[in-house]
Design a protein around this motif. Structure first.
Motif, PDB file in Angstrom:
ATOM      1  N   PRO A  35       9.985 102.224  -1.234  1.00 27.92           N
ATOM      2  CA  PRO A  35      11.084 101.274  -1.452  1.00 27.92           C
ATOM      3  C   PRO A  35      12.464 101.764  -1.011  1.00 27.92           C
ATOM      4  N   ALA A  36      12.698 103.065  -1.053  1.00 29.37           N
ATOM      5  CA  ALA A  36      14.055 103.590  -0.848  1.00 29.37           C
ATOM      6  C   ALA A  36      14.649 103.109   0.476  1.00 29.37           C
ATOM      7  N   GLY A  37      15.842 102.536   0.380  1.00 23.87           N
ATOM      8  CA  GLY A  37      16.578 102.139   1.571  1.00 23.87           C
ATOM      9  C   GLY A  37      16.024 100.939   2.303  1.00 23.87           C
ATOM     10  N   ARG A  38      15.154 100.171   1.662  1.00 27.16           N
ATOM     11  CA  ARG A  38      14.543  99.027   2.330  1.00 27.16           C
ATOM     12  C   ARG A  38      14.916  97.719   1.619  1.00 27.16           C
ATOM     13  N   ASP A  39      14.890  96.648   2.376  1.00 21.34           N
ATOM     14  CA  ASP A  39      15.042  95.302   1.816  1.00 21.34           C
ATOM     15  C   ASP A  39      13.646  94.800   1.478  1.00 21.34           C
ATOM     16  N   ILE A  40      13.412  94.518   0.182  1.00 23.38           N
ATOM     17  CA  ILE A  40      12.081  94.191  -0.316  1.00 23.38           C
ATOM     18  C   ILE A  40      12.027  92.759  -0.824  1.00 23.38           C
ATOM     19  N   LEU A  41      10.931  92.076  -0.496  1.00 19.25           N
ATOM     20  CA  LEU A  41      10.604  90.788  -1.089  1.00 19.25           C
ATOM     21  C   LEU A  41       9.289  90.943  -1.852  1.00 19.25           C
ATOM     22  N   GLU A  42       9.300  90.563  -3.123  1.00 15.52           N
ATOM     23  CA  GLU A  42       8.055  90.516  -3.891  1.00 15.52           C
ATOM     24  C   GLU A  42       7.692  89.058  -4.113  1.00 15.52           C
ATOM     25  N   GLY A  48       9.275  90.171 -13.656  1.00 20.01           N
ATOM     26  CA  GLY A  48      10.175  91.193 -13.134  1.00 20.01           C
ATOM     27  C   GLY A  48       9.742  92.620 -13.366  1.00 20.01           C
ATOM     28  N   TYR A  49       8.543  92.835 -13.912  1.00 20.23           N
ATOM     29  CA  TYR A  49       8.109  94.208 -14.140  1.00 20.23           C
ATOM     30  C   TYR A  49       7.855  94.929 -12.816  1.00 20.23           C
ATOM     31  N   GLY A  50       7.335  94.213 -11.825  1.00 17.74           N
ATOM     32  CA  GLY A  50       7.168  94.809 -10.495  1.00 17.74           C
ATOM     33  C   GLY A  50       8.506  95.248  -9.923  1.00 17.74           C
ATOM     34  N   ALA A  51       9.539  94.436 -10.139  1.00 25.97           N
ATOM     35  CA  ALA A  51      10.880  94.803  -9.667  1.00 25.97           C
ATOM     36  C   ALA A  51      11.350  96.086 -10.325  1.00 25.97           C
ATOM     37  N   GLN A  52      11.080  96.221 -11.605  1.00 21.43           N
ATOM     38  CA  GLN A  52      11.456  97.431 -12.334  1.00 21.43           C
ATOM     39  C   GLN A  52      10.770  98.650 -11.721  1.00 21.43           C
ATOM     40  N   LEU A  53       9.497  98.512 -11.352  1.00 18.58           N
ATOM     41  CA  LEU A  53       8.764  99.611 -10.733  1.00 18.58           C
ATOM     42  C   LEU A  53       9.279  99.902  -9.325  1.00 18.58           C
ATOM     43  N   LEU A  54       9.554  98.850  -8.579  1.00 21.34           N
ATOM     44  CA  LEU A  54       9.989  99.010  -7.188  1.00 21.34           C
ATOM     45  C   LEU A  54      11.428  99.505  -7.089  1.00 21.34           C
ATOM     46  N   ALA A  55      12.167  99.447  -8.179  1.00 21.83           N
ATOM     47  CA  ALA A  55      13.562  99.900  -8.175  1.00 21.83           C
ATOM     48  C   ALA A  55      13.680 101.420  -8.237  1.00 21.83           C
ATOM     49  N   GLN A  56      12.563 102.130  -8.306  1.00 28.39           N
ATOM     50  CA  GLN A  56      12.563 103.597  -8.348  1.00 28.39           C
ATOM     51  C   GLN A  56      11.689 104.152  -7.222  1.00 28.39           C
ATOM     52  N   PHE A  96      14.835  82.063   3.276  1.00 25.35           N
ATOM     53  CA  PHE A  96      15.111  83.340   3.932  1.00 25.35           C
ATOM     54  C   PHE A  96      15.006  83.197   5.451  1.00 25.35           C
ATOM     55  N   PRO A  97      15.988  83.719   6.171  1.00 31.71           N
ATOM     56  CA  PRO A  97      15.913  83.687   7.638  1.00 31.71           C
ATOM     57  C   PRO A  97      14.790  84.578   8.167  1.00 31.71           C
ATOM     58  N   ASP A  98      14.424  84.366   9.409  1.00 29.21           N
ATOM     59  CA  ASP A  98      13.463  85.244  10.076  1.00 29.21           C
ATOM     60  C   ASP A  98      13.955  86.686   9.996  1.00 29.21           C
ATOM     61  N   GLY A  99      13.019  87.607   9.819  1.00 29.97           N
ATOM     62  CA  GLY A  99      13.350  89.023   9.867  1.00 29.97           C
ATOM     63  C   GLY A  99      14.300  89.488   8.785  1.00 29.97           C
ATOM     64  N   SER A 100      14.129  88.994   7.556  1.00 27.69           N
ATOM     65  CA  SER A 100      15.048  89.346   6.458  1.00 27.69           C
ATOM     66  C   SER A 100      14.652  90.610   5.699  1.00 27.69           C
ATOM     67  N   PHE A 101      13.363  91.005   5.778  1.00 29.16           N
ATOM     68  CA  PHE A 101      12.867  92.063   4.904  1.00 29.16           C
ATOM     69  C   PHE A 101      12.091  93.132   5.676  1.00 29.16           C
ATOM     70  N   ASP A 102      12.169  94.351   5.150  1.00 30.96           N
ATOM     71  CA  ASP A 102      11.386  95.464   5.693  1.00 30.96           C
ATOM     72  C   ASP A 102       9.995  95.524   5.070  1.00 30.96           C
ATOM     73  N   LEU A 103       9.884  94.983   3.852  1.00 28.73           N
ATOM     74  CA  LEU A 103       8.675  95.153   3.060  1.00 28.73           C
ATOM     75  C   LEU A 103       8.443  93.906   2.228  1.00 28.73           C
ATOM     76  N   VAL A 104       7.204  93.372   2.277  1.00 31.33           N
ATOM     77  CA  VAL A 104       6.796  92.280   1.404  1.00 31.33           C
ATOM     78  C   VAL A 104       5.648  92.795   0.547  1.00 31.33           C
ATOM     79  N   VAL A 105       5.768  92.606  -0.783  1.00 30.25           N
ATOM     80  CA  VAL A 105       4.791  93.145  -1.729  1.00 30.25           C
ATOM     81  C   VAL A 105       4.159  92.009  -2.525  1.00 30.25           C
ATOM     82  N   ASP A 106       2.843  92.104  -2.701  1.00 30.60           N
ATOM     83  CA  ASP A 106       2.068  91.151  -3.499  1.00 30.60           C
ATOM     84  C   ASP A 106       1.227  91.926  -4.502  1.00 30.60           C
ATOM     85  N   PHE A 107       1.634  91.879  -5.774  1.00 33.12           N
ATOM     86  CA  PHE A 107       0.840  92.467  -6.858  1.00 33.12           C
ATOM     87  C   PHE A 107      -0.118  91.398  -7.406  1.00 33.12           C
TER      88      PHE A 107
END
Length: 198
Positions: A35-42, A48-56, A96-107
């Protein structure tokens, strides 16, 4: 689709959070979650528990989207810094515009989405070139057996197997990097082909 009352309670139970923290997150890390230094979409961010995990460690930004306003309200109550939570359909990421995120996560949300193929197309569109999609999902056969016993009512059209899911990724010109299977679930990391158009 929205979660049934039973599943809503189960997904917000401390046991679910413990499994996500101790088991699912480490697997995601082995598949390339950084996650560090990346724009993430979950997608399907739930409470929001995934967000809490991804924030570290801290991402550059985090955005979570979920269909259920009840989940978004819970997520916003967490007060997470640099995290945005939006109510909406994961099959329509037009906010969201095209190319907005570095990482997309699906839990584990796509098995709730009848239009899961459209969701994959949208995930690809919003990823930057060489961006990474990380997915955790139950295998369709396992999910069907589960529903016969517990009657949670997942949509049949989203009870896909790992091979069908990976075939759809390849058809959409994702490059599958790693995968893992355990206990009726599968995890896949797939990179948006840097030479493919959105």
């Amino acid at each position: 689709m929205e979660l049934s009352d039973k599943e809503f309670r189960a997904m917000n139970h401390p046991l679910r959070r413990m499994i996500q923290r101790r088991y699912e997150l480490p697997i995601m890390r082995k598949l390339g979650l950084e996650p560090a230094g990346r724009d993430i979409l979950e997608i399907g961010c739930g409470s929001g528990y995934g967000a809490q995990l991804l924030a570290q460690p801290a991402p550059l930004s985090y955005t979570g989207i979920d269909l259920m306003p009840e989940q978004i309200a819970l997520a916003r109550q967490r007060g997470l810094v640099n995290c945005t939570f939006l109510q909406g359909d994961v099959a329509d990421l037009s906010a969201f515009p095209d190319g907005s995120f570095d990482l997309v996560v699906d839990f584990g949300i796509l098995h709730h989405v009848p239009a899961w193929r459209k969701t994959l197309a949208e995930c690809k569109r919003v990823l930057r070139q060489d961006g990474l999609l990380l997915v955790e999902e139950p295998d369709g056969a396992f999910l069907s057996r589960f529903d016969r016993i517990f009657h949670w009512g997942h949509p049949e059209e989203a009870a896909f197997s790992e091979s069908v899911f990976e075939g759809e990724l390849v058809a959409r010109r994702f490059a599958i990097e790693k995968s893992r299977r355990a206990f009726g679930f599968f995890w896949v990391s797939a990179r948006k082909d840097a030479n493919a158009r959105a």
